[in-house]
Design a protein around this motif. Structure first.
Motif, PDB file in Angstrom:
ATOM      1  N   LEU A 248       0.789  -1.220   0.000  1.00 37.02           N
ATOM      2  CA  LEU A 248       0.000   0.000   0.000  1.00 37.02           C
ATOM      3  C   LEU A 248       0.829   1.282   0.000  1.00 37.02           C
ATOM      4  CD1 LEU A 248      -2.622  -1.185   2.610  1.00 37.02           C
ATOM      5  CD2 LEU A 248      -2.964  -0.975   0.161  1.00 37.02           C
ATOM      6  N   GLY A 249       2.100   1.178   0.346  1.00 33.25           N
ATOM      7  CA  GLY A 249       2.923   2.382   0.445  1.00 33.25           C
ATOM      8  C   GLY A 249       2.374   3.305   1.522  1.00 33.25           C
TER       9      GLY A 249
ATOM     10  N   GLN B  74      -5.402   2.459   0.866  1.00 31.53           N
ATOM     11  CA  GLN B  74      -6.188   1.514   0.079  1.00 31.53           C
ATOM     12  C   GLN B  74      -5.559   1.282  -1.283  1.00 31.53           C
ATOM     13  OE1 GLN B  74     -10.104   2.950  -0.820  1.00 31.53           O
ATOM     14  NE2 GLN B  74      -9.375   4.788  -1.821  1.00 31.53           N
ATOM     15  N   MET B  75      -5.959   0.169  -1.885  1.00 29.99           N
ATOM     16  CA  MET B  75      -5.562  -0.130  -3.256  1.00 29.99           C
ATOM     17  C   MET B  75      -6.649  -0.993  -3.873  1.00 29.99           C
ATOM     18  SD  MET B  75      -2.629  -3.100  -2.821  1.00 29.99           S
ATOM     19  CE  MET B  75      -2.120  -2.877  -4.491  1.00 29.99           C
ATOM     20  N   PHE B  76      -6.667  -1.035  -5.184  1.00 28.87           N
ATOM     21  CA  PHE B  76      -7.636  -1.854  -5.901  1.00 28.87           C
ATOM     22  C   PHE B  76      -6.895  -2.976  -6.604  1.00 28.87           C
ATOM     23  CE2 PHE B  76      -9.621   2.244  -5.377  1.00 28.87           C
ATOM     24  CZ  PHE B  76     -10.866   1.889  -4.882  1.00 28.87           C
ATOM     25  N   ILE B  77      -7.481  -4.160  -6.542  1.00 21.17           N
ATOM     26  CA  ILE B  77      -6.890  -5.361  -7.127  1.00 21.17           C
ATOM     27  C   ILE B  77      -7.904  -5.937  -8.106  1.00 21.17           C
ATOM     28  CG2 ILE B  77      -6.014  -7.677  -6.647  1.00 21.17           C
ATOM     29  CD1 ILE B  77      -5.492  -6.634  -3.741  1.00 21.17           C
TER      30      ILE B  77
ATOM     31  N   TYR C 125     -11.437  -5.568  -6.612  1.00 21.11           N
ATOM     32  CA  TYR C 125     -11.527  -5.673  -5.161  1.00 21.11           C
ATOM     33  C   TYR C 125     -10.779  -4.492  -4.543  1.00 21.11           C
ATOM     34  CZ  TYR C 125     -12.908 -10.464  -6.150  1.00 21.11           C
ATOM     35  OH  TYR C 125     -13.550 -11.581  -6.631  1.00 21.11           O
ATOM     36  N   GLN C 126     -11.230  -4.081  -3.369  1.00 25.06           N
ATOM     37  CA  GLN C 126     -10.563  -3.004  -2.644  1.00 25.06           C
ATOM     38  C   GLN C 126      -9.898  -3.593  -1.409  1.00 25.06           C
ATOM     39  OE1 GLN C 126     -13.043  -0.366  -0.337  1.00 25.06           O
ATOM     40  NE2 GLN C 126     -11.717   1.369  -0.777  1.00 25.06           N
ATOM     41  N   LEU C 127      -8.614  -3.341  -1.263  1.00 21.83           N
ATOM     42  CA  LEU C 127      -7.879  -3.706  -0.056  1.00 21.83           C
ATOM     43  C   LEU C 127      -7.619  -2.410   0.689  1.00 21.83           C
ATOM     44  CD1 LEU C 127      -6.332  -5.857   1.616  1.00 21.83           C
ATOM     45  CD2 LEU C 127      -4.297  -5.221   0.299  1.00 21.83           C
ATOM     46  N   ARG C 128      -8.072  -2.335   1.941  1.00 19.54           N
ATOM     47  CA  ARG C 128      -7.892  -1.090   2.684  1.00 19.54           C
ATOM     48  C   ARG C 128      -7.547  -1.361   4.136  1.00 19.54           C
ATOM     49  NH1 ARG C 128     -12.542   0.395   5.719  1.00 19.54           N
ATOM     50  NH2 ARG C 128     -14.308  -0.961   5.245  1.00 19.54           N
ATOM     51  N   ILE C 129      -6.949  -0.358   4.763  1.00 21.04           N
ATOM     52  CA  ILE C 129      -6.634  -0.406   6.185  1.00 21.04           C
ATOM     53  C   ILE C 129      -7.743   0.343   6.925  1.00 21.04           C
ATOM     54  CG2 ILE C 129      -4.983   0.257   7.967  1.00 21.04           C
ATOM     55  CD1 ILE C 129      -2.804   0.160   5.837  1.00 21.04           C
ATOM     56  N   THR C 130      -8.315  -0.286   7.937  1.00 19.81           N
ATOM     57  CA  THR C 130      -9.389   0.337   8.711  1.00 19.81           C
ATOM     58  C   THR C 130      -8.807   1.312   9.732  1.00 19.81           C
ATOM     59  OG1 THR C 130      -9.378  -1.315  10.475  1.00 19.81           O
ATOM     60  CG2 THR C 130     -10.744  -1.792   8.533  1.00 19.81           C
ATOM     61  N   LYS C 131      -9.688   2.033  10.394  1.00 18.54           N
ATOM     62  CA  LYS C 131      -9.271   2.968  11.456  1.00 18.54           C
ATOM     63  C   LYS C 131      -8.565   2.243  12.590  1.00 18.54           C
ATOM     64  CE  LYS C 131     -12.984   6.235  10.557  1.00 18.54           C
ATOM     65  NZ  LYS C 131     -14.217   6.843  11.081  1.00 18.54           N
ATOM     66  N   LEU C 132      -8.905   0.967  12.783  1.00 17.24           N
ATOM     67  CA  LEU C 132      -8.285   0.170  13.845  1.00 17.24           C
ATOM     68  C   LEU C 132      -7.012  -0.534  13.374  1.00 17.24           C
ATOM     69  CD1 LEU C 132     -11.474  -1.402  15.462  1.00 17.24           C
ATOM     70  CD2 LEU C 132     -10.135   0.548  16.262  1.00 17.24           C
ATOM     71  N   GLY C 133      -6.603  -0.289  12.116  1.00 20.55           N
ATOM     72  CA  GLY C 133      -5.362  -0.860  11.605  1.00 20.55           C
ATOM     73  C   GLY C 133      -5.493  -2.268  11.047  1.00 20.55           C
ATOM     74  N   LYS C 134      -6.715  -2.723  10.818  1.00 23.17           N
ATOM     75  CA  LYS C 134      -6.922  -4.055  10.245  1.00 23.17           C
ATOM     76  C   LYS C 134      -7.022  -3.946   8.722  1.00 23.17           C
ATOM     77  CE  LYS C 134      -8.610  -5.734  14.369  1.00 23.17           C
ATOM     78  NZ  LYS C 134      -8.342  -6.928  15.050  1.00 23.17           N
ATOM     79  N   LEU C 135      -6.763  -5.055   8.047  1.00 28.10           N
ATOM     80  CA  LEU C 135      -6.899  -5.106   6.595  1.00 28.10           C
ATOM     81  C   LEU C 135      -8.238  -5.707   6.223  1.00 28.10           C
ATOM     82  CD1 LEU C 135      -3.424  -6.388   5.374  1.00 28.10           C
ATOM     83  CD2 LEU C 135      -4.379  -4.124   5.049  1.00 28.10           C
ATOM     84  N   ILE C 136      -8.895  -5.104   5.242  1.00 27.48           N
ATOM     85  CA  ILE C 136     -10.178  -5.611   4.748  1.00 27.48           C
ATOM     86  C   ILE C 136     -10.109  -5.653   3.224  1.00 27.48           C
ATOM     87  CG2 ILE C 136     -12.637  -5.175   4.524  1.00 27.48           C
ATOM     88  CD1 ILE C 136     -12.781  -4.353   7.271  1.00 27.48           C
TER      89      ILE C 136
END
Length: 59
Positions: A30-31, A35-38, A45-56
């Protein structure tokens, strides 16, 4: 002349349980972004980091 024994060994290595999946850090993926799109099989698909630092990963 084809060397079948060598070909058979190569296939066994490719299918071996000893070959591990690639490991990559989320920072590398992610640099500085959050978020990034795959794309996969025609879908995005969207890969993102949540406010709590988890990956979704979502479709």
């Amino acid at each position: 002349m084809t060397n079948y024994k060598t070909a058979d060994l190569d296939l066994k290595c490719i299918r071996s349980d000893e070959i591990l999946p690639k490991t990559i850090s989320s920072e590398t993926l992610l640099g500085r972004g959050k978020q990034m799109f795959i794309t996969h099989d025609g879908h995005t698909y969207q890969l993102r980091i949540t406010k709590l630092g988890k990956l979704i990963l979502t479709k």
